[in-house]
Enzyme design. Structure first.
Site, short mmCIF file in Angstrom:
data_model
loop_
_atom_site.label_atom_id
_atom_site.label_comp_id
_atom_site.label_asym_id
_atom_site.label_seq_id
_atom_site.Cartn_x
_atom_site.Cartn_y
_atom_site.Cartn_z
N GLY A 76 -11.27 -9.58 18.80
CA GLY A 76 -11.35 -8.48 19.73
C GLY A 76 -12.02 -7.42 18.85
N THR A 101 -3.28 -5.98 14.22
CA THR A 101 -2.43 -5.63 13.17
C THR A 101 -0.93 -5.41 13.31
OG1 THR A 101 -4.27 -5.05 11.76
CG2 THR A 101 -1.98 -4.80 10.71
N HIS A 114 -32.79 18.65 28.29
CA HIS A 114 -32.39 17.17 28.25
C HIS A 114 -30.99 16.93 28.71
CE1 HIS A 114 -32.87 13.61 25.73
NE2 HIS A 114 -31.53 13.47 25.90
N GLU A 115 -30.05 17.98 28.43
CA GLU A 115 -28.57 17.47 28.58
C GLU A 115 -28.43 17.81 30.29
OE1 GLU A 115 -26.97 15.89 26.91
OE2 GLU A 115 -27.88 16.40 25.08
N ASP A 140 -30.56 7.63 23.35
CA ASP A 140 -30.62 7.06 24.67
C ASP A 140 -31.50 5.94 24.89
OD1 ASP A 140 -29.11 9.57 25.32
OD2 ASP A 140 -31.01 10.51 25.62
P1 ATP Z 1 -9.11 -3.53 13.20
O1 ATP Z 1 -9.60 -4.86 13.95
O2 ATP Z 1 -10.08 -2.49 12.87
O3 ATP Z 1 -8.31 -4.15 11.95
P2 ATP Z 1 -6.54 -3.65 14.79
O4 ATP Z 1 -6.96 -4.34 16.17
O5 ATP Z 1 -5.55 -4.52 13.63
O6 ATP Z 1 -7.86 -3.30 14.28
P3 ATP Z 1 -4.26 -1.97 14.45
O7 ATP Z 1 -4.47 -1.84 13.01
O8 ATP Z 1 -3.16 -2.85 14.88
O9 ATP Z 1 -5.70 -2.40 15.14
O10 ATP Z 1 -4.10 -0.59 15.19
C1 ATP Z 1 -4.41 0.62 14.75
C2 ATP Z 1 -3.42 1.89 15.39
O11 ATP Z 1 -3.74 1.89 16.70
C3 ATP Z 1 -1.83 1.23 15.23
O12 ATP Z 1 -1.47 1.81 13.83
C4 ATP Z 1 -1.28 2.01 16.52
O13 ATP Z 1 -1.05 3.43 15.89
C5 ATP Z 1 -2.38 2.22 17.35
N1 ATP Z 1 -2.33 1.25 18.49
C6 ATP Z 1 -3.20 0.29 18.79
N2 ATP Z 1 -2.87 -0.44 19.76
C7 ATP Z 1 -1.76 -0.07 20.02
C8 ATP Z 1 -0.81 -0.54 21.25
N3 ATP Z 1 -0.90 -1.52 21.86
N4 ATP Z 1 0.49 0.32 21.17
C9 ATP Z 1 0.67 1.44 20.27
N5 ATP Z 1 -0.28 1.51 19.36
C10 ATP Z 1 -1.37 0.82 19.16
#
Ligand code: ATP
Length: 506
Positions: free
Chosen positions: A116, A123, A335-336, A410
């Site tokens: 995604g 992570t 423009h805006e 745009d």
């Molecule tokens: P990438 O694909 O860029 O590695 P990722 O999907 O692994 O990103 P994360 O590193 O897990 O994203 O999320 C980054 C930060 O966003 C987290 O440390 C947290 O602070 C916040 N975050 C993202 N999703 C959530 C969630 N569902 N609830 C709480 N915090 C979130």
């Protein structure tokens, strides 16, 4: 450098002994120094000839304290994503109660693949699985395995799995797995193939007794090698998308929990204004708002701080003392104003703010958000979006009889949308068909005509709306020249002044 110092030290000591006339006791010491020098030299060469281990977990082979790789993250730290947490419960139970499953002859799921957009919590989910199961969390990024020397990446994969076995139960998390897992026939990179092969081999053979789960994450599932995705390796593919409004509210609640908010802050309103943003963006906005409050010497974070943070994240850093010529400023205002007027009349999202204060790379911007999360768009809505995107340029043509380079972004967005309408959504005169890259390459001339027809239609519609509402266009752009920004309330007042019914969408 180091080699030079070793030889230099040994040589200096020898000279020193000779110089001091210590030859009587000297011979023994001299030989000892030479031996020590040569010993150090051998160690140095050996350490250099070994493949260098990557900086993260791969280099921590000699970490003896297992707790260093433990994580305290739990599902409580993750807002929203309920269905994913539910799906992962079984995997967690597998680790926590592995004997129960083994008795039934069930095998532990080998791998979970999160895919995604960036910043959606992939992570965080992997860490929470480790936290919930009290497993060792071993993080590696796909790019750490990419090396130009054949065999180095494969060795790193082996090292990682060996470590996981030693410290089981453990979760191996490979972020950006596409760096090593892209389809093998797409490019003939021998080193990459070897690394991927090693990963496939390890995933086949590692889970006999140990409780190890491999979690991969990627933004590009479509690029991954089939072998990696087949059952027995990454068995479960879980899409982690951008949060909807309810989830955004929950994420904002998590990230404002420890911040003193004043009564003006309504988290639901902020969630409404942040459509399309990821969890990472929302965490960033909450943090940015707190920083702005501190900068303004406030003891509580207010809604103004949040609005400023949203603008900062969406539109970039405000440029102080911009050197925009007056003539250019006028063009930007028109423009805006064109964008805002057509967006409002065609009811493309809620216009929150129009500004001609440069931010980031843009000289002006219109902040707008959809009223609610939308999952389906009609053909007419897409055409309206294209009209709103092209309205900036149309306004320039109408007022100045001249166009500028200001519409570059745009044009990119409008063309991309029109291309998707033709090639992906079957919304052109070519009929209800989707086209793959190969098809597009061979029929580009036909497609180009279709794309152009859509863009021309969007531009014509925008121009028509602007001509019919030229007085409002001028009023908005004049107000922008005077005040530099217009909020939604002020925009409504302008429309009210001209007695234009706002809901006059086609
Ligand atoms: P990438 O694909 O860029 O590695 P990722 O999907 O692994 O990103 P994360 O590193 O897990 O994203 O999320 C980054 C930060 O966003 C987290 O440390 C947290 O602070 C916040 N975050 C993202 N999703 C959530 C969630 N569902 N609830 C709480 N915090 C979130």
């Amino acid at each position: 450098m180091m080699l030079g110092s070793i030889l230099f030290t040994a040589f200096t000591f020898n000279r020193y002994y000779a110089y001091m006339g210590l030859n009587r006791i000297g011979n023994i010491y001299r030989y000892a120094f030479w031996l020590a020098g040569i010993g150090l030299l051998v160690c140095f060469i050996r350490s250099k000839s070994k493949p260098q281990l990557a900086p993260s977990i791969l280099s921590s082979e000699n970490i003896t304290n297992k707790d260093k790789n433990k994580t305290n993250t739990s599902f409580k730290d993750i807002a929203g994503l309920e269905e994913i947490k539910e799906e992962l419960q079984e995997t967690i139970d597998f680790i926590n109660n592995s004997s129960k499953y083994r008795k039934m002859g069930a095998r532990i799921p080998q791998g979970v693949l999160f895919y995604g957009p960036p910043g959606t919590g992939k992570t965080l989910l992997a860490k929470a699985v480790a936290g919930e199961t009290k497993s060792t969390f071993l993080y590696a990024s796909g790019s750490e395995f990419v090396e130009k020397y054949v065999g180095v990446g494969a060795k790193r994969v082996r090292t990682l799995f060996e470590k996981a076995k030693k410290e089981a139960p453990s979760i191996i998390f490979i972020d950006e797995i596409d760096a090593i897992g892209t389809r093998r026939n797409l490019e003939s990179n021998n080193e990459k193939d070897q690394t991927l092969n090693q990963l496939l081999v390890e995933m086949d053979g590692f889970n006999t007794d140990e409780t190890i789960i491999v979690i991969g994450a990627t933004n590009r599932l479509d690029l991954l090698d089939e072998a990696l995705l087949r059952p027995g390796r990454f068995d479960r593919h879980i899409y982690v998308g951008n949060p909807n409004m309810k989830a955004r509210k929950k994420i904002l609640e998590v990230h404002t929990k420890n911040k003193p908010l004043d009564s003006s802050v309504n988290i639901l309103d902020i969630a409404k204004k942040t459509h399309g943003l990821s969890g990472a963006d929302l965490a960033n906005i909450a943090n940015e708002a707190a920083i702005i409050a501190v900068r303004n010497n406030k003891v509580r974070v207010s809604i103004d701080h949040f609005d400023a943070a949203i603008e900062r994240v969406l539109a970039g850093l405000e440029i102080k003392n911009p050197t925009v010529l007056l003539k250019e400023k006028r063009t930007i205002a028109v423009h805006e104003a064109g964008h805002a007027l057509v967006s409002k009349i065609l009811k493309i999202d809620m216009v929150q703010k129009i500004s001609i204060i440069p931010r980031g790379q843009s000289l002006g911007y219109v902040l707008k958000f959809p009223e609610e999360d939308r999952y389906l768009l009609t053909k007419q809505e897409l055409l309206n979006k294209i009209s709103a995107l092209l309205a900036g340029r149309a306004a320039e043509e109408l007022v100045f009889n001249e166009i500028t380079t200001g519409a570059k972004d745009d044009l990119d967005k409008a063309t991309d949308l029109a291309r998707k309408m033709v090639c992906n959504y079957g919304m052109s005169s070519l009929g209800h068909m989707a086209m793959d890259e190969e098809h597009i390459k061979h029929n580009y001339d036909v497609l180009r005509v279709e794309i152009k027809n859509i863009l021309d239609r969007g531009y014509r519609d925008a121009l028509k709306i602007l001509k019919e509402n030229k007085d409002i266009l001028h009023r908005i752009s004049d107000t922008l020249m005077e005040e530099e920004t217009i909020d939604s309330k002020k925009l409504d007042e302008i429309f009210e002044m001209y007695k234009k019914p706002i809901d006059c969408a086609t």
